[in-house]
Design an enzyme around this catalytic site. Structure first.
Site, PDB file in Angstrom:
ATOM      1  NE  ARG A 106      -3.124  -4.587   1.772  1.00 50.09           N
ATOM      2  CZ  ARG A 106      -3.486  -5.853   1.648  1.00 50.09           C
ATOM      3  NH1 ARG A 106      -3.459  -6.628   2.701  1.00 50.09           N
ATOM      4  NH2 ARG A 106      -3.860  -6.332   0.499  1.00 50.09           N
ATOM      5  CE  LYS A 125       0.203  -6.059  -0.355  1.00 51.16           C
ATOM      6  NZ  LYS A 125       0.142  -6.675  -1.678  1.00 51.16           N
ATOM      7  N   GLY A 138      -5.271  -1.767   7.310  1.00 48.13           N
ATOM      8  CA  GLY A 138      -3.844  -1.488   7.174  1.00 48.13           C
ATOM      9  C   GLY A 138      -2.964  -2.720   7.311  1.00 48.13           C
ATOM     10  CG  ASP A 264      -5.347   0.160  -8.062  1.00 48.77           C
ATOM     11  OD1 ASP A 264      -6.166  -0.170  -8.935  1.00 48.77           O
ATOM     12  OD2 ASP A 264      -5.316  -0.366  -6.931  1.00 48.77           O
ATOM     13  CG  ASP A 274      -0.089  -4.132  -5.514  1.00 49.99           C
ATOM     14  OD1 ASP A 274       1.032  -3.997  -4.981  1.00 49.99           O
ATOM     15  OD2 ASP A 274      -0.996  -3.302  -5.401  1.00 49.99           O
TER      16      ASP A 274
HETATM   17  P1  AMP Z   1      -5.453  -4.125  -4.125  1.00 48.14           P
HETATM   18  O1  AMP Z   1      -6.513  -4.348  -5.128  1.00 48.14           O
HETATM   19  O2  AMP Z   1      -5.243  -5.236  -3.135  1.00 48.14           O
HETATM   20  O3  AMP Z   1      -4.172  -3.762  -4.783  1.00 48.14           O
HETATM   21  O4  AMP Z   1      -5.901  -2.897  -3.207  1.00 48.14           O
HETATM   22  C1  AMP Z   1      -6.671  -1.815  -3.644  1.00 48.14           C
HETATM   23  C2  AMP Z   1      -6.581  -0.691  -2.658  1.00 48.14           C
HETATM   24  O5  AMP Z   1      -7.058  -1.106  -1.374  1.00 48.14           O
HETATM   25  C3  AMP Z   1      -5.200  -0.131  -2.433  1.00 48.14           C
HETATM   26  O6  AMP Z   1      -5.325   1.243  -2.230  1.00 48.14           O
HETATM   27  C4  AMP Z   1      -4.759  -0.833  -1.173  1.00 48.14           C
HETATM   28  O7  AMP Z   1      -3.768  -0.117  -0.481  1.00 48.14           O
HETATM   29  C5  AMP Z   1      -6.045  -0.883  -0.391  1.00 48.14           C
HETATM   30  N1  AMP Z   1      -6.094  -1.975   0.586  1.00 48.14           N
HETATM   31  C6  AMP Z   1      -6.182  -3.297   0.326  1.00 48.14           C
HETATM   32  N2  AMP Z   1      -6.228  -3.994   1.472  1.00 48.14           N
HETATM   33  C7  AMP Z   1      -6.160  -3.109   2.483  1.00 48.14           C
HETATM   34  C8  AMP Z   1      -6.156  -3.201   3.913  1.00 48.14           C
HETATM   35  N3  AMP Z   1      -6.244  -4.367   4.551  1.00 48.14           N
HETATM   36  N4  AMP Z   1      -6.075  -2.054   4.624  1.00 48.14           N
HETATM   37  C9  AMP Z   1      -5.989  -0.876   4.020  1.00 48.14           C
HETATM   38  N5  AMP Z   1      -5.985  -0.714   2.686  1.00 48.14           N
HETATM   39  C10 AMP Z   1      -6.071  -1.806   1.917  1.00 48.14           C
HETATM   40 MG    MG Z   2      -2.884  -2.832  -5.183  1.00 47.50          MG
END
Ligand code: AMP
Ligand code: MG
Length: 505
Positions: A106, A125, A138, A264, A274
């Protein structure tokens, strides 16, 4: 004679141009690293929060936010000239398990602005679907975007390495989470958005050529001195380890919990990145879990330094094909990681000693600190308030200790500790006034407590963004006494104990 503008023209500043010297160096790595795409339009965006200090990093004055296209631009509706938007691919370990391919699900990576202070990559973001969105939509919700915006800036002003945040724009577009919320986009700035997971990705798909290309890109831009060493990739790992150790010490010293330390979410530059279900501890609890989704407490406060080390092992594993073959490569990687533990120990010692106002290192210091943390933990003493109040202690006047000792249920335990602390202060001839000033420069008065962010979010949901601005200004000076703002440094209200933050963002 040279032309001089008329008085009128001089007093009416022209709207600052929304332009930047922008290119996208990451895009030159080639298409295996990303997918080019434009942000998804966000209907009728409005400005929710803006950081003039982050704008100044881009060479802009605070006036830039008054540009009629500002919200549209940072909603992703209008391209920034020179931008080459892309979503990058990465993989990673989530909660200790290999999760395979993830990527910018996203986020849109626009490029980097070349400024006098260096290059700043710019990302939106919450700006729409990408090929890496998996099950997600997204989008990001207003609540989590305000938290990321405020905390990025707050961490910077605490002196903690972090990505920065230029602004948050909101929209009434609905976003489905546990309930229907509204959408927002945060604009983040960083010298690099590359994560451990970017390396893990190319290692996992055995594209060692691309892995090398990525490592060279990072070394050239951010660790050029590694190139001068016998094994630049080993040197890179060693440097990232040390930066990560320093970051962990800084988090621990202010009671910051990240909440989702997946590989990540680990920056190759050792930045905090993040912001999701993070939290600053109110009551001290070594086992504090800030993320409601983290049922096992993998990312609890006291686990963070070890988790970071575990994550560095994942990075080491990924870099191994570059560091060397066979046993020699493994030993070189291990040697690079070896600095982490002593590096962290040195950094945390330094910072905790400073929190107590100790200038010298004496043999019993660690035990003194451990005892303090034990009684703080037992009494669930407010972390930020305690250290701030400790600066008021007078070595020769225990009769003035009430504001401190009243924070403890077990007052006798505090008194016993304070007696030893005083003896320790006398041993280095500590002077009350200078110690107080030094302690107040490392123990913040104001941190982004959950309930403060929550109040700003509740108002923002009613279209009142004043509290976002107030908190931003407050947190730009976390160590200063700010007249009239004491209530922002007070214990959290009762309702705050009901607050839960989770991975839902
Ligand atoms: P995070 O743990 O929040 O850093 O996210 C883990 C993964 O999920 C990353 O690849 C983010 O880009 C993806 N992600 C989290 N929330 C969303 C969302 N609402 N839409 C698309 N991808 C997401
Ligand atoms: Mg992340």
């Amino acid at each position: 004679m040279s032309y001089s503008p008329s008085a009128d023209a001089a007093s009416a500043p022209a709207a600052e141009a929304l332009t930047l010297p922008l290119t996208n160096g990451f895009a030159r790595l080639g298409e295996a690293f990303f997918t080019r795409l434009t942000p998804a339009p966000l209907p009728a965006p409005y400005l929710v929060g803006f950081s003039p200090q982050a704008a100044s990093l881009l060479g802009w004055s605070g006036e830039v936010a008054t540009h009629p296209e500002f919200a549209n631009t940072f909603a992703g509706n209008r391209p920034l000239p020179g931008a080459d938007p892309l979503a990058s691919v990465y993989s990673g370990h989530q909660f200790g398990v290999w999760a395979g391919q993830l990527g910018d699900g996203r986020a849109h990576w626009l490029g980097e602005a070349h400024t006098r202070g260096g290059d700043w990559e710019i990302q939106l973001k919450g700006s729409g679907l990408t090929p890496y969105s998996r099950m997600g939509d997204g989008r990001a919700v207003l609540r989590s975007s305000i938290r990321e915006f405020l905390c990025s800036e707050a961490m910077h002003h605490l002196g903690i390495p972090t990505t920065r945040a230029l602004c948050v724009v909101g929209s009434d577009a609905p976003v489905r989470r546990e309930t229907i919320e509204s959408a927002a986009v945060v604009t983040r700035l960083s010298p690099s958005f590359i994560r451990f997971g970017h390396f893990e990705h190319f290692a996992a798909c055995e594209r060692h050529d691309l892995l090398g290309q990525l490592a060279d890109f990072v070394i050239e831009r951010h660790y050029p001195h590694c190139r001068e060493t016998a094994n630049p990739y080993q040197a890179l790992l060693a440097e990232v380890s040390m930066r990560t150790a320093e970051l962990m010490a800084q988090w621990q010293a202010v009671g910051f919990c990240h909440g989702v330390m997946n590989t990540d979410n680990m920056s190759i530059l050792g930045l905090t990145i993040d912001y999701g279900p993070f939290g600053f501890m109110d009551a001290f609890n070594a086992n504090h879990i800030c993320n409601h989704s983290d049922s096992q407490g993998r990312y609890a406060y006291r686990m963070q330094p070890n988790v970071a080390y575990w994550n560095l092992f994942c990075l080491a594993q990924a870099l191994l094909p570059l560091i060397g073959d066979g046993q020699g490569g493994v030993e070189a990687a291990q040697a690079a990681l070896e600095g982490y533990k002593p590096g962290f120990a040195d950094e945390i010692d330094l910072r905790l000693r400073a929190k107590l106002g100790l200038r010298e290192a004496h043999p019993g210091d660690e035990a003194l600190l451990n005892r303090l943390f034990e009684i703080m933990h037992a009494g669930r003493v407010d972390f930020t308030l305690f250290f701030r109040r400790l600066a008021q202690l007078r070595v020769e006047s225990p009769e003035h200790d009430a504001p401190l000792r009243d924070m403890f249920i077990d007052r006798a335990a505090f008194d016993a500790w304070a007696t030893d602390y005083r003896a320790r202060l006398r041993r280095e001839g500590s002077d009350d006034l200078s110690r107080r000033a030094e302690m107040n420069s490392v123990n913040p008065k104001y941190v982004l407590r959950n309930h403060l962010a929550e109040t700003a979010i509740r108002k923002a949901n009613e279209k009142d963004f004043s509290e976002v601005a107030t908190l931003l200004r407050l947190l730009e000076h976390p160590f200063d006494e700010q007249p009239g703002m004491d209530h922002y440094a007070a214990l959290p209200p009762d309702w705050a104990s009901q607050l839960e933050v989770s991975c839902s963002s």
